[in-house]
Motif scaffolding. Structure first.
Motif, PDB file in Angstrom:
ATOM      1  N   ASP A 163       0.831  -1.203   0.000  1.00  0.00           N
ATOM      2  CA  ASP A 163       0.000   0.000   0.000  1.00  0.00           C
ATOM      3  C   ASP A 163       0.865   1.251   0.000  1.00  0.00           C
ATOM      4  OD1 ASP A 163      -2.276  -1.474   0.027  1.00  0.00           O
ATOM      5  OD2 ASP A 163      -3.124  -0.586   1.840  1.00  0.00           O
ATOM      6  N   ARG A 190      -5.632   3.506  -1.506  1.00  0.00           N
ATOM      7  CA  ARG A 190      -6.793   4.178  -2.082  1.00  0.00           C
ATOM      8  C   ARG A 190      -6.376   4.927  -3.338  1.00  0.00           C
ATOM      9  NH1 ARG A 190     -10.004   6.824   3.128  1.00  0.00           N
ATOM     10  NH2 ARG A 190     -10.469   4.841   4.171  1.00  0.00           N
ATOM     11  N   THR A 191      -7.243   4.863  -4.339  1.00  0.00           N
ATOM     12  CA  THR A 191      -6.968   5.561  -5.591  1.00  0.00           C
ATOM     13  C   THR A 191      -8.162   6.437  -5.952  1.00  0.00           C
ATOM     14  OG1 THR A 191      -7.886   3.755  -6.907  1.00  0.00           O
ATOM     15  CG2 THR A 191      -5.537   3.675  -6.445  1.00  0.00           C
ATOM     16  N   ARG A 209      -9.943  -2.154  -6.851  1.00  0.00           N
ATOM     17  CA  ARG A 209      -9.864  -0.718  -6.534  1.00  0.00           C
ATOM     18  C   ARG A 209      -9.838   0.164  -7.779  1.00  0.00           C
ATOM     19  NH1 ARG A 209      -5.229  -1.469  -1.806  1.00  0.00           N
ATOM     20  NH2 ARG A 209      -6.665  -2.099  -0.131  1.00  0.00           N
TER      21      ARG A 209
END
Length: 249
Positions: free
Chosen positions: A123, A150-151, A187
């Motif tokens: 990550d 997170r994107t 994601r």
């Protein structure tokens, strides 16, 4: 032999185990859990236990059919995981009752050894090189890492480049004789997933896991056709019908 008691045990930080007792003293253990939903699965096991008390534990397949298909609503992560943990415990009882390992009851051993990989996170890029190097030193020939944390809904060029950079770090340390697998955890949207796959393709990942969300299975075939990278999926699929789009891909 009859089932006399079914208990569940919550184990921090996120585990749930199921213990099934019989009147002959044979006990079986299983793991009915969904990550982050252990207490909900526990409630489902309690409901299913009402049917199982007093039943013959050796009718494993019969119980699986009833628990999986005996209600109007079927499948899903909670019910399927509850049934799976119970199923494991019943097979455990069967193996002990027949004096044989469960793999023998299921048709016998298939291979004598299996290759494994080590998980190295990913990550955050800090420390990734050291983590991979440590696993190589430990003797692993493959590692698996996250593609990203997170994107953005539509990843920026910088975010895509960051994925490539992390995989490139792994490839540099692993060299050409070891492998890196990349987990995308759904994601990325379909277009972004295709873009990322094409970007990391020259780095020869062993496979990319879950490039799309499980409910986007109808899009999987087009994605598979757009890349030479092997695709792994199925972690969040819970019934035979749900695997059909993946098998068609």
């Amino acid at each position: 032999m009859k089932i006399t008691r079914i208990e569940t045990f919550l184990v921090p930080p996120r585990w749930l185990f199921c213990r099934i007792e019989t009147d002959e003293g044979i006990v079986g253990w299983g793991e009915p859990v969904v990550e982050g939903r252990a207490e909900v699965v526990r409630a489902a096991v309690d409901v299913l236990a009402e049917y199982l008390i007093g039943q013959d534990p050796l009718r494993v397949q019969d119980h699986w059919q009833v628990l999986s298909k005996g209600g109007f609503y079927r499948s899903g992560p909670i019910l399927s995981s509850a049934v799976a943990g119970i199923d494991q415990a019943l097979w455990d009882i069967a193996g002990k009752a027949y004096g044989a390992p469960v793999y023998a009851l299921l048709g016998g051993a298939l291979r004598d050894e299996v290759r494994v990989y080590a998980w190295v996170g990913g990550d955050e890029p800090a420390g990734l090189a050291d983590e991979i190097a440590a696993q190589v030193e430990a003797g692993f020939t493959a590692v698996k890492m996250n593609a990203a944390a997170r994107t953005s809904p539509i990843p920026t060029p910088a975010e895509t480049a960051a994925v490539v950079e992390r995989v490139a770090v792994a490839r540099e340390i692993l060299g050409p004789d070891r492998d890196v697998a990349v987990d995308m955890h759904g994601r990325f949207g379909p277009a972004a997933a295709r873009r990322v796959l094409q970007a990391i393709e020259p780095l020869h990942p062993l496979f990319v896991e879950e490039p799309l969300l499980p409910e986007q299975g109808q899009l999987l075939a087009a994605l598979v056709g757009a890349t030479s990278v092997p695709i792994a999926t199925g972690e969040r699929l819970y019934g035979r019908a749900e695997f059909l789009p993946a098998l068609h891909a």
